[in-house]
Scaffold this motif. Structure first.
Motif, mmCIF file in Angstrom:
data_model
loop_
_atom_site.group_PDB
_atom_site.id
_atom_site.type_symbol
_atom_site.label_atom_id
_atom_site.label_comp_id
_atom_site.label_asym_id
_atom_site.label_seq_id
_atom_site.Cartn_x
_atom_site.Cartn_y
_atom_site.Cartn_z
ATOM 1 N N GLU A 1 0.861 -1.192 0.000
ATOM 2 C CA GLU A 1 0.000 0.000 0.000
ATOM 3 C C GLU A 1 0.892 1.235 0.000
ATOM 4 N N GLY A 2 0.393 2.319 -0.576
ATOM 5 C CA GLY A 2 1.167 3.558 -0.625
ATOM 6 C C GLY A 2 2.097 3.583 -1.816
ATOM 7 N N SER A 3 3.123 4.441 -1.749
ATOM 8 C CA SER A 3 4.063 4.574 -2.860
ATOM 9 C C SER A 3 5.395 5.108 -2.356
ATOM 10 N N ILE A 4 6.444 4.837 -3.135
ATOM 11 C CA ILE A 4 7.777 5.398 -2.893
ATOM 12 C C ILE A 4 8.184 6.116 -4.164
ATOM 13 N N LEU A 5 8.570 7.384 -4.029
ATOM 14 C CA LEU A 5 8.919 8.206 -5.186
ATOM 15 C C LEU A 5 10.388 8.586 -5.128
ATOM 16 N N VAL A 6 11.058 8.536 -6.266
ATOM 17 C CA VAL A 6 12.420 9.040 -6.417
ATOM 18 C C VAL A 6 12.354 10.169 -7.440
ATOM 19 N N ASP A 7 12.643 11.379 -6.980
ATOM 20 C CA ASP A 7 12.502 12.576 -7.824
ATOM 21 C C ASP A 7 11.103 12.660 -8.432
ATOM 22 N N GLY A 8 10.107 12.328 -7.635
ATOM 23 C CA GLY A 8 8.723 12.429 -8.080
ATOM 24 C C GLY A 8 8.224 11.279 -8.932
ATOM 25 N N LYS A 9 9.079 10.285 -9.210
ATOM 26 C CA LYS A 9 8.681 9.141 -10.039
ATOM 27 C C LYS A 9 8.486 7.918 -9.142
ATOM 28 N N ASP A 10 7.368 7.245 -9.293
ATOM 29 C CA ASP A 10 7.114 6.015 -8.535
ATOM 30 C C ASP A 10 8.153 4.969 -8.936
ATOM 31 N N ILE A 11 8.771 4.345 -7.951
ATOM 32 C CA ILE A 11 9.849 3.382 -8.264
ATOM 33 C C ILE A 11 9.337 2.201 -9.095
ATOM 34 N N ARG A 12 8.037 1.926 -9.049
ATOM 35 C CA ARG A 12 7.473 0.834 -9.857
ATOM 36 C C ARG A 12 7.379 1.212 -11.329
ATOM 37 N N ASP A 13 7.547 2.511 -11.622
ATOM 38 C CA ASP A 13 7.522 2.984 -13.015
ATOM 39 C C ASP A 13 8.922 3.153 -13.592
ATOM 40 N N ILE A 14 9.940 2.879 -12.763
ATOM 41 C CA ILE A 14 11.332 3.044 -13.189
ATOM 42 C C ILE A 14 11.908 1.663 -13.517
ATOM 43 N N LYS A 15 12.775 1.593 -14.511
ATOM 44 C CA LYS A 15 13.442 0.333 -14.821
ATOM 45 C C LYS A 15 14.222 -0.151 -13.593
ATOM 46 N N VAL A 16 14.046 -1.428 -13.252
ATOM 47 C CA VAL A 16 14.650 -1.976 -12.032
ATOM 48 C C VAL A 16 16.169 -1.822 -12.065
ATOM 49 N N HIS A 17 16.779 -2.100 -13.227
ATOM 50 C CA HIS A 17 18.235 -1.993 -13.345
ATOM 51 C C HIS A 17 18.703 -0.571 -13.069
ATOM 52 N N ASP A 18 17.996 0.407 -13.609
ATOM 53 C CA ASP A 18 18.373 1.804 -13.407
ATOM 54 C C ASP A 18 18.164 2.227 -11.953
ATOM 55 N N LEU A 19 17.055 1.778 -11.363
ATOM 56 C CA LEU A 19 16.764 2.124 -9.966
ATOM 57 C C LEU A 19 17.874 1.625 -9.052
ATOM 58 N N ARG A 20 18.230 0.375 -9.191
ATOM 59 C CA ARG A 20 19.272 -0.197 -8.328
ATOM 60 C C ARG A 20 20.648 0.362 -8.671
#
Length: 606
Positions: A423-442
């Motif tokens: 539940e909820g969300s985590i944002l990196v620079d306003g982008k939900d981490i689930r919308d970011i490529k996993v490789h780039d996020l890590r």
């Protein structure tokens, strides 16, 4: 067989060209096997002086009557010209030619199948390892490591020895049987119908015998997983076993697992070795009854067979017996292999919940902040984080403190998506981490954990791990910043010295500094430290803490700490309690408030 065909559909299509070549070669092998037996008929008729006298050729065409007429024409001509003694080598040469073609095509078919078999096994191994790397950490918390290793090794070997070894048989033997049956029908449809009645009865008996083998094989492979689990736990915990004089206890535990495995394998192997004797006996019964019926067709009131044709028919029928017997052995093999494949599929078909969405965003840098918004997460039914919200500004050091089990590690594990929030969300620079490529996020993050995880490789490769284009100078500079250069150079081969299994040749402080050097070389925008100094002595802690300060300089850091003295200078300290952040502030602010943090601080300074 339905499950066997499904496996072939999954893994064989990339090699369909080799498969088609093998099938064609097997077809030609089967045809020349039948032709070879047909050449026995004129030899026998010449020997028994019953050969037909044919004095005229028929126009050549591909039909039984024309081929038979013209073959007998040449046999008659050679017989009259040179005598019986020359006829035999003439027909013998034809048999040698057909035998050469028969065995040549058989070898070529098997040659193609060897490539298919080994390629499929390699693909299965590769897919298993790739899936093991892709599966989330939650998968391994629910599985025994020994059982996972057993599936990735022993079960794949079982598939190789059982299912893959049967591929050649499954594509070759049906062709041999069908072509041979075609020859047999052309020679005597009465005998062939009789065979069709007898063989299915034998096949039914064999099928009933092997029915329970799959269940027993699955049970034996589960027990092998338990055995490997005991070995893995015992080797990993050898220090504790010796410290508590528990060698006999572990030996008895292992002996029980080994005994259970022995008992079930006795049942599996005894059922398996029954396949050949049973198929041999049933095949002999069929032959005996077939000879009796053939004798009736030869010597009855209206004979429909000659002795020479009947003997050739028996020769062709014997070419069916071996493939049929191999079917029975292959059936037992496949049942064992299917049980192993079911266990492998628990890995290959395991649900990977950390999925990357279509059109996921690429990111190359971290610019502003990390935001946790009303994040809730739990394992099974237990909630570990409850509606947690927090903002981490770029360049700030945020410390997480609190009792064990309060949710700190889970809080940081959600950021690189080791688990997915519920539940909820985590944002990196306003982008939900689930919308970011996993490789780039890590790729934005570097980790230094309480247990420094090193690989049985050189210092150089452990530091450069995950950084593909690192130069020796960069590796050495990272080691110097981490206070690791001196003890590395003190070893015999310097940066090319091996660190041992899981870094076993090093002290705890040395392992941690290599781990820090690895993070320094990666140069991440976001640094996660999970109790990186909690297991160290005072001297090692001082060196590691200095290395950590070098690493955290001008970097966004999230630090989990039990020793509050290591986070006094944090920009923000968050106090966790039962999955919630109950306090936030600087060290001085939290001491002044006199809350949970203040009480923890008092306990540690006494």
């Amino acid at each position: 067989m339905k499950d066997f065909i499904k496996i072939l559909r999954r893994f064989v299509p990339p090699y369909k060209r080799q498969l088609i070549i093998s099938i064609i070669s097997n077809l030609l092998h089967a045809i020349f096997s039948g032709v070879q037996m047909l050449f026995m008929i004129p030899i026998l008729e010449v020997l028994f002086d019953t050969a037909n006298e044919i004095t005229s050729l028929m126009p050549w065409e591909f039909s039984k009557d024309v081929l038979q007429n013209n073959l007998y024409y040449y046999v008659t001509a050679v017989k009259h010209e040179y005598g019986v003694v020359v006829v035999m080598p003439f027909i013998g040469l034809l048999m040698l030619l057909t035998t050469f073609l028969k065995v040549g095509f058989a070898y070529f078919a098997s040659h193609q199948m060897v490539g298919i078999r080994n390629n499929v096994v390699k693909d299965i191994r590769t897919q298993i390892f790739a899936k093991l790397m892709a599966l989330p950490l939650a998968f391994y918390s629910e599985e025994k490591k020994g059982d996972v290793i057993a599936r990735a090794t022993g079960d794949v070997t079982e598939v190789e020895n059982s299912i893959m070894s049967s591929i050649d048989m499954m594509f070759k033997n049906p062709i041999i049987i069908l072509v041979s049956v075609g020859f047999m029908l052309a020679m005597s449809y009465q005998l062939t119908i009789f065979v069709f009645i007898m063989l299915p009865i034998a096949g039914w008996i064999i099928g009933k015998t092997g029915k329970s083998l799959k269940h027993k094989s699955r049970k034996s492979q589960n027990l092998m997983g338990s055995i490997l689990g005991v070995i893995e736990e015992s080797v990993g915990g050898l220090r504790i076993i010796k410290a508590f004089n528990a060698e006999n206890r572990m030996a008895k535990r292992f002996e029980k697992e080994a005994e259970d495995y022995r008992l079930i394998m006795n049942k599996v192997r005894r059922r398996y070795v029954l396949a050949h004797p049973m198929s041999e006996f049933l095949g002999t019964i069929v032959i005996v009854v077939l000879v009796w019926f053939g004798a009736y067709l030869i010597t009855g009131d209206n004979p429909t067979l000659t002795g020479a044709i009947f003997l050739a028919y028996i020769g062709i029928f014997y070419q069916i017996i071996n493939p049929a017997k191999q079917f029975s052995t292959g059936f037992f093999n496949i049942q064992k292999g299917l049980a192993a494949m079911e266990r492998i599929d628990k890995i290959l078909l395991a649900d990977n919940k950390i999925l990357e969405q279509d059109g996921a965003i690429r990111v190359n840098s971290f610019e502003k902040c990390i935001e946790y918004k009303n994040v809730t997460f739990g394992y099974n039914e237990k909630k570990v984080l409850k509606n947690v919200s927090m903002t981490i500004e770029k360049g700030k050091m945020v410390a997480l403190v609190g009792q064990s089990g309060s949710g700190k590690t889970t809080f940081v594990d959600l950021l690189p998506r080791f688990h997915d929030i519920q539940e909820g969300s985590i944002l990196v620079d306003g982008k939900d981490i689930r919308d970011i490529k996993v490789h780039d996020l890590r790729g934005l993050m570097g980790n230094v954990n309480q247990e420094a995880i090193l690989f049985n490789d050189t210092f150089y490769n452990n530091i450069a791990f995950g950084v593909g284009n690192a130069t020796p100078e960069e590796v050495e500079n990272a080691a110097k910043v981490a206070n690791a250069h001196e003890f590395i150079m003190a070893t015999e081969d310097g940066y090319q010295s091996k660190v041992g299994d899981r870094g076993g040749k090093l002290s705890g402080g040395q392992r941690q500094r290599i781990s820090i050097a690895r993070a320094i070389l990666k140069n991440p925008d976001i640094l996660i430290l999970d109790e990186a100094t909690s297991a160290l002595d005072t001297e090692s802690e001082k060196l590691v803490q200095e290395a950590l300060e070098n690493l955290m300089s001008s970097r966004t850091s999230i630090v989990i700490a039990h020793r509050l003295s290591t986070v006094r200078n944090a920009d923000v300290i968050c106090v966790f309690n039962e999955g919630e952040i109950v306090e936030q502030g600087t060290h001085d602010e939290l001491i002044k408030n006199g809350g949970t943090y203040s009480k923890l601080h008092e306990l540690q300074v006494r």
